[in-house]
Design an enzyme around this catalytic site. Sequence first.
Site, PDB file in Angstrom:
ATOM      1  N   TYR A 113       0.854  -1.194   0.000  1.00 33.64           N
ATOM      2  CA  TYR A 113       0.000   0.000   0.000  1.00 33.64           C
ATOM      3  C   TYR A 113       0.886   1.238   0.000  1.00 33.64           C
ATOM      4  O   TYR A 113       1.877   1.304   0.719  1.00 33.64           O
ATOM      5  CB  TYR A 113      -0.899   0.029   1.253  1.00 33.64           C
ATOM      6  N   GLU A 201      -3.534   7.495  -4.074  1.00 33.44           N
ATOM      7  CA  GLU A 201      -3.451   6.226  -3.362  1.00 33.44           C
ATOM      8  C   GLU A 201      -3.225   5.084  -4.343  1.00 33.44           C
ATOM      9  O   GLU A 201      -3.949   4.967  -5.333  1.00 33.44           O
ATOM     10  CB  GLU A 201      -4.757   6.006  -2.588  1.00 33.44           C
TER      11      GLU A 201
END
Length: 395
Positions: A113, A201
């Site tokens: 992530y 993101e």
Amino acid sequence: MKLHEYQAKDILQRYGVATQPGYVARTVEEAVEAARRLQQEHGYELFVVKAQIHAGGRGKGGGVKLAKGIEEVREKAGAILGMNLVTPQTGPEGQKVRAVLVAGAVDIAKEYYLGITLDRQRSQNVIMASTEGGVEIEEVAARSPEKILKVWVDPTIGLRPFQARQLAFGLGFEGNAFKQAVQFIQALYRAYEETDSSLAEINPLVLTKQGDVVAVDAKINLDDNALFRHPDLAELRDIHEEDPLEVEASKYRLNYVRLTGNVGCMVNGAGLAMATMDLIKLAGGEPANFLDVGGGASPETVEAGFRIILKDPNVKVILVNIFGGIVRCDRVARGIVEAARKVQINVPLIVRLQGTNAEEARAILEQSGLEIETATLFKEVADKVNQALQRVAAA
Ligand code: GDP
Ligand code: MN
């Protein structure tokens, strides 16, 4: 403003962020053509077909499918295009899929992530990274916050190379992948900053079996207040993904956010609007919306406000709370009466007008012959909203 994955990836590629190649398609034929191009240009035999909606969690809802060969792309695109995709983020009503991204599939060795957003408490951008990629990062943050690495960027200096190295090292990258990860983080930060994003993101960021670092998913939210600096990005808006009432409100430059309650409210000034929402809760109701009509509160904006509030079928009571500072209350009262005559208001309407010429305003409302309840004190407003809700519930 939110962007689709394919739009975000296009932007990121321009900044040198590594993503797998892909093309957007709005029909099955376009999807097949996209796969053919990927085959010819890059030699792909395995593809991934991905629903393009703003909500995340598409994989869980069946909106992301691997496809082996062109015929499977045809089949998967046929199934995904036009489907009503329900994900943990769309709510139970789901979202219709109007486009798919057909991309060359990546051989995933490990998922990570990587995200950038503004840390309001520190007044600095924060870069977050985790080896727990692919899964919901909110869960990781709640369960094991130590698994999220954070680096804050001093806005007067910018991202320093050692910070990017720190993150790449913390994620456990080595050798050539380490170099790629450092370059990736720097490019992503540049993209985030130069597009005036509020969120960038990558979930998952992937280490491929071939040892490359690639963005498999990409989410970018642009700062609406900076869109005037990016007319090319403003064009990427997809109103199909937005609440129709919010789209209409934006045409009138009304600051409207749809909520799920039963008391519609129209207020001038964001602070008073927030206080009014608290007041509604105190009265036993739930706000159906946030609506700040601005300092002016002209008859036109009041009328537009009523129309938008009444289009929400959950609204059982309307509360108008306007402070006459810049605008005179009697002028607003005339606007309300005019609008109430034009727009069929078939729910109880409670109006509080305070400030300049409040007395005249009250007289105008009371003499209008319309069923408008007036109130002065906040306590009075709360009681009247409560009584109106009880009457509606009993009817
Ligand atoms: P999201 O569910 O909306 O977040 O969509 P993602 O783009 O993140 O895709 C969901 C999941 O599908 C990823 O976490 C991957 O596990 C898988 N996936 C997506 N693209 C590929 C790919 O190219 N190859 C492989 N093997 N899996 C993929
Ligand atoms: Mn994802």
